[in-house]
Design a protein around this motif. Structure first.
Motif, PDB file in Angstrom:
ATOM      1  N   ARG A   1       0.796  -1.218   0.000  1.00 46.52           N
ATOM      2  CA  ARG A   1       0.000   0.000   0.000  1.00 46.52           C
ATOM      3  C   ARG A   1       0.838   1.282   0.000  1.00 46.52           C
ATOM      4  O   ARG A   1       0.281   2.379  -0.120  1.00 46.52           O
ATOM      5  CB  ARG A   1      -0.944   0.013   1.210  1.00 46.52           C
ATOM      6  CG  ARG A   1      -0.258   0.076   2.558  1.00 46.52           C
ATOM      7  CD  ARG A   1      -1.278   0.192   3.695  1.00 46.52           C
ATOM      8  NE  ARG A   1      -1.880   1.517   3.733  1.00 46.52           N
ATOM      9  CZ  ARG A   1      -2.906   1.842   4.513  1.00 46.52           C
ATOM     10  NH1 ARG A   1      -3.476   0.934   5.292  1.00 46.52           N
ATOM     11  NH2 ARG A   1      -3.392   3.080   4.513  1.00 46.52           N
TER      12      ARG A   1
ATOM     13  N   ALA B   1       0.306   3.830  -2.953  1.00 47.48           N
ATOM     14  CA  ALA B   1      -1.001   4.481  -2.916  1.00 47.48           C
ATOM     15  C   ALA B   1      -1.077   5.470  -1.759  1.00 47.48           C
ATOM     16  O   ALA B   1      -1.666   6.551  -1.885  1.00 47.48           O
ATOM     17  CB  ALA B   1      -2.104   3.441  -2.795  1.00 47.48           C
TER      18      ALA B   1
ATOM     19  N   TRP C   1      -7.314   7.098  -1.686  1.00 46.65           N
ATOM     20  CA  TRP C   1      -6.686   6.182  -2.637  1.00 46.65           C
ATOM     21  C   TRP C   1      -7.509   6.238  -3.917  1.00 46.65           C
ATOM     22  O   TRP C   1      -8.746   6.122  -3.869  1.00 46.65           O
ATOM     23  CB  TRP C   1      -6.764   4.748  -2.131  1.00 46.65           C
ATOM     24  CG  TRP C   1      -5.740   4.319  -1.148  1.00 46.65           C
ATOM     25  CD1 TRP C   1      -4.685   5.013  -0.670  1.00 46.65           C
ATOM     26  CD2 TRP C   1      -5.691   3.025  -0.520  1.00 46.65           C
ATOM     27  NE1 TRP C   1      -3.974   4.254   0.231  1.00 46.65           N
ATOM     28  CE2 TRP C   1      -4.577   3.035   0.332  1.00 46.65           C
ATOM     29  CE3 TRP C   1      -6.493   1.890  -0.599  1.00 46.65           C
ATOM     30  CZ2 TRP C   1      -4.232   1.927   1.101  1.00 46.65           C
ATOM     31  CZ3 TRP C   1      -6.159   0.788   0.165  1.00 46.65           C
ATOM     32  CH2 TRP C   1      -5.032   0.800   1.001  1.00 46.65           C
TER      33      TRP C   1
END
Length: 280
Positions: A17, A20, A212
């Protein structure tokens, strides 16, 4: 929480992650933060406390965006994550000054003002929404007594958009949000609660959106997020499981084909103390 618990997050998920997260964090909050830090004039550089640091993604994002020497104090209950974070902290800041690092294995539920003594900035990423109201109040009180700015990034706010839409999207989202609030956790309410708590202590609070936005280029993250999102929803409301199985299968197929777009909404919160300079 305690330091012997199983880690909340696996390093593979945190690594997946990071891109992002970096794209989502709101850079507009950095201008008022830099202005406050410049006015405060901390001699010897900045001392930045990173709460729940994980693999250190916040430091990798923020350290190169702030000038001057920096000393980062990294907190996590997982020693393996602390080691990763310390090893990958940037070596230099925005103006080429050096960075030093200290790690602390700690239970953030027991964080006190004395732990933050001398802090120039307290920061965290994806932390607020996994705290209870009492834990947020204690965190805000400790930061307020330390007299330093606080930058809390990427707290979920309970809103998800998927394209193309599906009739089950809303039910999954509602169940997931209920799961986020289980056991007294604040989940999507965390930013509002923290904002009010900081304001009550005289801080100037700014909240900016930091979503995101996941497309074909983020298919691996989208697939992992989808599975966790649907699993949590079904754990909260098992009656969803029969329909959710087909839903997830179709969503993952669209993701693999590059046809799915997802916006997962978060907020970034900046709290600036009412008196420039704060505690030293």
């Amino acid at each position: 929480m305690n330091t012997t618990d199983v880690p909340l997050y696996q390093p593979e998920w945190l690594e997946l992650r990071e891109g992002a997260d970096a794209a989502a964090r709101d850079v507009e909050l950095l201008d008022p933060l830099r202005g406050w830090l410049e006015d405060a004039g901390r001699p010897g550089g900045l001392v930045i406390h990173d709460l729940g640091c994980g693999t250190g993604s916040m430091g990798r994002w923020l350290a190169p965006r702030l000038p001057g020497p920096q000393h980062w104090v990294l907190y996590d209950r997982d020693p393996a994550l602390l080691g990763r974070a310390a090893a990958r902290t940037p070596a230099v800041t925005a103006d080429g000054s050096g960075v030093t690092v200290l790690t602390r294995r700690a239970d953030l539920g027991e964080l006190a003002a004395e732990d933050l003594a001398g802090a120039s900035l307290v920061t965290a990423s994806a932390l607020l929404d996994v705290l209870t109201r009492d834990e947020v109040d204690a965190l805000v009180a400790a930061c307020a007594e330390a007299g330093c700015p606080v930058l809390l990034a990427l707290s979920v706010v309970g809103q998800v958009e998927l394209s193309p839409a599906d009739p089950l999207d809303g039910e999954i989202a509602e169940a997931f949000n209920a799961h986020q609030r289980r056991g007294g956790l604040l989940g999507p309410d965390a930013v509002m609660v923290a904002s009010e708590a900081f304001a009550l202590r005289g801080a100037t609070v700014r909240v900016h959106s930091s979503p995101w936005r996941l497309g074909a280029g983020e298919s691996a993250l989208t697939a992992q997020w989808l599975q966790g999102w649907v699993e949590a929803a079904c754990e909260q409301r098992p009656v969803l499981a029969p329909r959710a199985e087909a839903y997830l299968r179709d969503r993952l197929a669209a993701c693999a084909a590059g046809e799915l777009r997802v916006a997962v909404h978060h907020s970034d919160l900046l709290a600036l103390p009412g008196t420039t300079g704060g505690a030293s």
